[in-house]
Write an enzyme that holds these catalytic residues in place. Structure first.
Site, PDB file in Angstrom:
ATOM      1  N   HIS A 177       0.841  -1.198   0.000  1.00 34.81           N
ATOM      2  CA  HIS A 177       0.000   0.000   0.000  1.00 34.81           C
ATOM      3  C   HIS A 177       0.878   1.251   0.000  1.00 34.81           C
ATOM      4  CE1 HIS A 177      -3.293   2.727   1.031  1.00 34.81           C
ATOM      5  NE2 HIS A 177      -2.579   3.157   2.070  1.00 34.81           N
TER       6      HIS A 177
ATOM      7  N   GLU B  11     -10.613   2.156   3.269  1.00 31.77           N
ATOM      8  CA  GLU B  11      -9.337   1.486   3.511  1.00 31.77           C
ATOM      9  C   GLU B  11      -9.616   0.204   4.283  1.00 31.77           C
ATOM     10  OE1 GLU B  11      -6.532   4.255   5.306  1.00 31.77           O
ATOM     11  OE2 GLU B  11      -5.937   4.950   3.308  1.00 31.77           O
TER      12      GLU B  11
HETATM   13 MN    MN Z   1      -5.680   4.191   7.297  1.00 32.26          MN
END
Ligand code: MN
Length: 429
Positions: free
Chosen positions: A131, A200
Site C-alpha cells: 500500500h 481502507e
Molecule cells: Mn488508514
C-alpha cells in the site's frame, strides 16, 4: 509472547447450540469473540460473546460480574485465557451448565450491537509496504517510499470520536465530507464535497491490559496488551488528503468517519492461525527492540480479508454486491507486537480500549489493493462493475462491506463477521 493452542481450539469440539456447529458460521465455539449489545430501547450496553446465530449475555450466564468492557479487557493474558475456558466449557456439548447458558442467549438478529468498547485514543499505522509503495507513487512519483519506512512502523494519531459501528443493512452511515481541495491547475483551493472518497481495508487492534507511562513494552510482553482484533474501515477523502497531508500527515481527510465491526476476535482464538514473520534478505532487519525469535517464528497472523461493494443500483435490483479485493494480513510489513512496542518505546502509555489501526492491508499483487485509490490507479482506470456501472472512487449510496476469516489445516474456520458502512450525500449548505 506466548501462543497457546489447547482444548478450546479442538476442531472436534461441538456446542449444544446447533447454529454454532454450522460449517458456514463465523462464530463456532472455537471463536468466542467479545462485543457489546442491547435489546432495542435498553439504556446501557451488555457484554456478550457471539456463538452461532446467538449472543451470550456474559453477566446473565454468571461468567463475569462486570458490565464495563474496559474492566474485562484490562485482565492479564492468563485471566483472559481462563475466561475463554469458562465460556467454552459452558457452551460445549454435554456441559452441565447448559441450562444456565441457554437462558442467557439472545438471537443476534434481535439485538443492536454497539462499539466493542469505549474507544479511548486511536492510532492508525501504515503496515502494508505494498500500500505504502503504490500510494507513494501516486502522491510522489519521484519519491514513492520514504527512507524511514523500512525502519519505523509509521503511524499518526487519529480521532476516536467519529468511529462508528457496523450494523446490518446500510451499516454505519455518514455524510460525504467537505473540505479544502486544490486542483493541480488551480491557483487557490476551494471548499467542496470530496469527489475522491475511498475506503481502507484495515484491522482494528484493541488494547487490553494497559501499559504505564515511562515503561516501554518489550517484544516479549507486547501481545499481553492486545485484547483482540476486529475489521476496520478507515474512510479517506483522497482529494483532501493530497492537499493537506504535508508536513504533518492526514488530518480532516481521515477523521470524519471510521467504521469498526462489532466483535473483537481474541488473540487466544487466533492462536492456530499464526504465521512466520519474514523480511526479504535485501531489506533491513528490524532493530533489536523490534525483533524477537518468537516474533520471527509466529509474529504474523494468517487472516484472509475481503472487500465487497454494493452500489445503490445493485441494492435496488437485489444484487448482494461484488468482491473488489482479497488479500491476507500475513503480508504486513510489521507485526502486532512491533506496533505495540514501537508505540511505547518513547514512554507513551496505552490504555484499555485504545484502538490501533493496522493501516490499509494491500497484498503484493495489483488486484490486491486495499483501497479504490490503488485499484483504480489513482482514479485513471475506473473499475467496471457487473451492471455496467464504473467506479474510480465511491458514489453516494455505496455500501462497503469488509469480511475476514481464518482457516488452517486441522482447525475450525473462524470469522470476524462484517464491517459495513454506507456513504450518504454531502450536507447541503
Ligand atoms: Mn488508514
Amino acid at each position: 509472547m506466548s501462543v497457546r493452542i489447547d482444548e478450546t481450539h479442538g476442531a472436534a469440539l461441538m456446542s449444544w447450540l446447533e447454529s454454532a456447529n454450522d460449517p458456514a458460521t463465523d462464530f463456532p465455539i472455537q471463536n468466542l469473540p467479545f462485543g457489546r449489545f442491547r435489546r432495542p430501547g435498553e439504556p446501557g450496553w451488555r457484554l456478550g460473546v457471539a456463538i452461532g446465530d446467538q449472543v451470550l449475555d456474559l453477566r446473565f450466564a454468571s461468567v463475569v460480574d462486570v458490565s464495563d468492557m474496559a474492566q474485562l479487557m484490562q485482565l492479564d493474558g492468563s485471566s483472559r485465557h481462563q475466561l475463554r475456558w469458562r465460556i467454552s466449557q459452558g457452551l460445549r456439548h454435554g456441559s452441565v451448565q447448559q441450562a444456565r447458558f441457554q437462558a442467557a442467549l439472545l438471537p443476534a438478529a434481535e439485538v443492536e450491537m454497539g462499539l466493542p468498547c469505549e474507544i479511548g485514543d486511536y492510532t492508525d499505522f501504515y503496515t502494508s509496504i505494498h500500500h505504502a509503495t503504490t500510494v507513494g507513487k501516486l502522491f510522489r512519483p519521484d519519491n514513492p517510499l520514504l527512507p524511514n519506512y523500512k525502519w519505523v512502523p509509521i503511524g499518526y494519531h487519529g480521532r476516536a470520536s467519529s468511529i462508528g459501528v457496523s450494523a446490518p443493512g446500510l451499516g454505519h452511515t455518514f455524510q460525504r465530507p467537505r473540505g479544502q481541495v486544490k486542483a493541480a491547475e488551480a491557483d487557490v483551493p476551494t471548499l467542496q464535497a470530496s469527489s475522491r472518497l475511498d475506503y481502507e481495508l484495515e484491522l482494528g487492534v484493541f488494547i487490553g491490559h494497559p501499559s504505564s507511562q515511562g515503561e516501554p513494552v518489550t517484544m516479549a510482553q507486547a501481545e499481553e496488551h492486545v485484547f483482540g482484533l476486529s475489521l476496520f474501515n478507515d474512510w479517506s477523502a483522497r482529494d483532501l488528503q493530497a492537499w493537506e497531508y504535508q508536513p504533518l500527515g492526514p488530518f480532516l481527510s481521515k477523521n470524519f468517519a471510521s467504521t469498526v465491526s462489532p466483535w473483537m476476535v481474541t488473540l487466544d482464538a487466533l492462536a492456530p492461525f499464526r504465521a512466520a514473520f519474514t523480511r526479504p534478505a535485501s531489506d533491513p532487519q528490524p532493530l533489536a527492540y523490534l525483533d524477537s525469535a518468537v516474533n520471527q517464528k509466529l509474529g504474523a497472523i494468517n487472516i484472509e480479508l475481503e472487500v465487497w461493494l454494493q452500489t445503490r443500483m445493485m441494492r435496488e435490483v437485489g444484487h448482494a454486491g461484488v468482491q473488489l479485493t482479497r488479500c491476507n494480513y500475513r503480508d504486513a510489513y510489521w507485526t502486532l507486537a512491533q506496533l505495540v512496542v514501537h508505540h511505547t518505546v518513547n514512554g507513551c502509555n496505552l490504555r484499555s480500549g485504545d484502538l490501533l489501526g493496522t493501516g490499509t492491508l494491500s497484498g503484493p499483487l495489483p488486484e490486491q489493493g486495499g483501497s479504490l485509490l490503488e485499484l483504480s490507479r489513482g482514479g485513471k482506470q475506473p473499475l467496471v462493475l457487473p451492471q455496467g456501472e464504473t467506479r474510480s472512487f465511491l458514489s453516494d449510496g455505496d455500501t462497503v462491506i469488509l469480511r475476514g476469516y481464518c482457516q488452517a489445516e486441522g482447525f475450525r474456520r473462524i470469522g470476524f463477521g462484517e464491517c459495513r458502512g454506507t456513504v450518504l450525500s454531502a450536507r447541503q449548505e
